[in-house]
Design a protein around this motif. Sequence first.
Motif, short mmCIF file in Angstrom:
data_model
loop_
_atom_site.label_atom_id
_atom_site.label_comp_id
_atom_site.label_asym_id
_atom_site.label_seq_id
_atom_site.Cartn_x
_atom_site.Cartn_y
_atom_site.Cartn_z
N THR A 11 0.89 -1.20 0.01
CA THR A 11 0.32 -0.08 0.01
C THR A 11 0.70 1.24 -0.01
OG1 THR A 11 -0.16 -0.18 2.26
CG2 THR A 11 -1.76 -1.08 1.28
N TYR A 16 -1.03 3.94 -4.00
CA TYR A 16 -1.97 5.20 -3.57
C TYR A 16 -1.95 6.07 -4.93
CZ TYR A 16 -3.29 9.14 -0.94
OH TYR A 16 -4.17 10.46 -0.36
N ALA A 19 -3.69 4.58 -8.00
CA ALA A 19 -5.19 4.61 -7.63
C ALA A 19 -5.90 5.91 -7.81
CB ALA A 19 -5.57 4.04 -6.49
N MET A 41 -6.77 -1.95 -6.98
CA MET A 41 -7.25 -1.85 -5.72
C MET A 41 -7.75 -3.12 -5.26
SD MET A 41 -6.42 0.77 -4.21
CE MET A 41 -7.33 0.58 -2.71
N THR A 84 -8.75 5.64 -2.25
CA THR A 84 -8.20 4.32 -1.62
C THR A 84 -8.86 4.09 -0.30
OG1 THR A 84 -6.37 5.47 -0.77
CG2 THR A 84 -6.03 4.34 -2.64
N GLU A 157 -3.67 -1.30 4.02
CA GLU A 157 -4.37 -0.25 3.66
C GLU A 157 -3.81 1.32 4.14
OE1 GLU A 157 -8.28 -0.60 5.33
OE2 GLU A 157 -8.73 1.46 4.94
#
Lengths: 195, 166
Positions: A11, A16, A19, A41, A84, A157
């Motif tokens: 992550t 990030y 995304a 994702m 995200t 995450e």
Amino acid sequence: MATHGAPGGPTSSALYDAATDAFRRWRAGEDAALDELVRTMSPVLWHVVRATGLDREAAEDVVQNTWLTLVRSAESVRDAQAITRWLCTAARREAWRVSKSVTRTRPVEDEVLDARLPVQTSPESEVVTNDEKALLWEALSRLPERCQRLLRIVAWEPRPDYSSVADTLEMPIGSIGPTRRRCLDKLRAELGGSL
Amino acid sequence: MTATDDDLLVAVAGLYADLDPAPADLAEGVLARLAVEDLETEWELLTLVERVDTRAGTRGAAKPETSNTVALEFAGTTYRVLVRIHHTDDGARRLDGWVIPALPMRVFLGPPGDTLGHTRQSAYADRDGRFEFPAPMSGEARLWLLPQNRHGDRIVPPFVTPPFLV
């Protein structure tokens, strides 16, 4: 909302950024960018959802439903940089809803399990062949389940929304940060400097 | 040396990726589901208005080749769709087409009764309304055309062709 920095793993800021960029392009009218966003994702959402304790089949449904929710209500994501977190939070809330409806609660408190939890042996452990990973798996298995789940979430995450994490783990929101700290310290102690 | 929090979390993420990986087709399943979701809306059924078969041969070559092109034209209240299915003797097929007036669209090709969407192929019609399936499925098929409505655009309902043979 309480946050913490991205751990820099799967992550990491690269994922990030990818995304955020894909979401921005999709909203600007580039249709294929949605496919990119889904491919980037979905694995993250998988781990976020599995950390709630749902089985693999239910987890796959939850991931699919999360994307349907996004497509139906993309306007509600006001800031592309929040995509995200929006996805992970939506996935976790959907997982929580599903797990409530099938009632697979675990009433035993971690403090009780803490002292008794045996080293888990499962088909999963046979997958671990790499020495370092085997050590990590053993160390992780000795932690309370709640710790295992919380660490899986924060490992996967980037900037979790602590209020939805609190719901998932059935903990007060204020204790997520300290618990994260305690779980990482426990894991470090279990590893005894071997990572 | 003691591992930092980030070191530990990276290792934990990697461990779960190994132990409990996402299904290999997770993203594909999501995309298929999104396509089906799109297709559950109201579809306007187009009508076949014209069909032209053209057979062409290349003469003079050491090994003469022939090809067969079927051109189909479908029409609805607002849009027309022209489809060309090109066959060559060596069994290759190609399907391309245009949407008139031109509009960016997601185009799906699949068996007529395919309600699950898993066996559909998809392509994008560009700004000129052109789309192409370089290796289309064979047999009876239909095309679903889903206009890519964007914020501020007039909403254009999706439409579908009647079944035709590829």
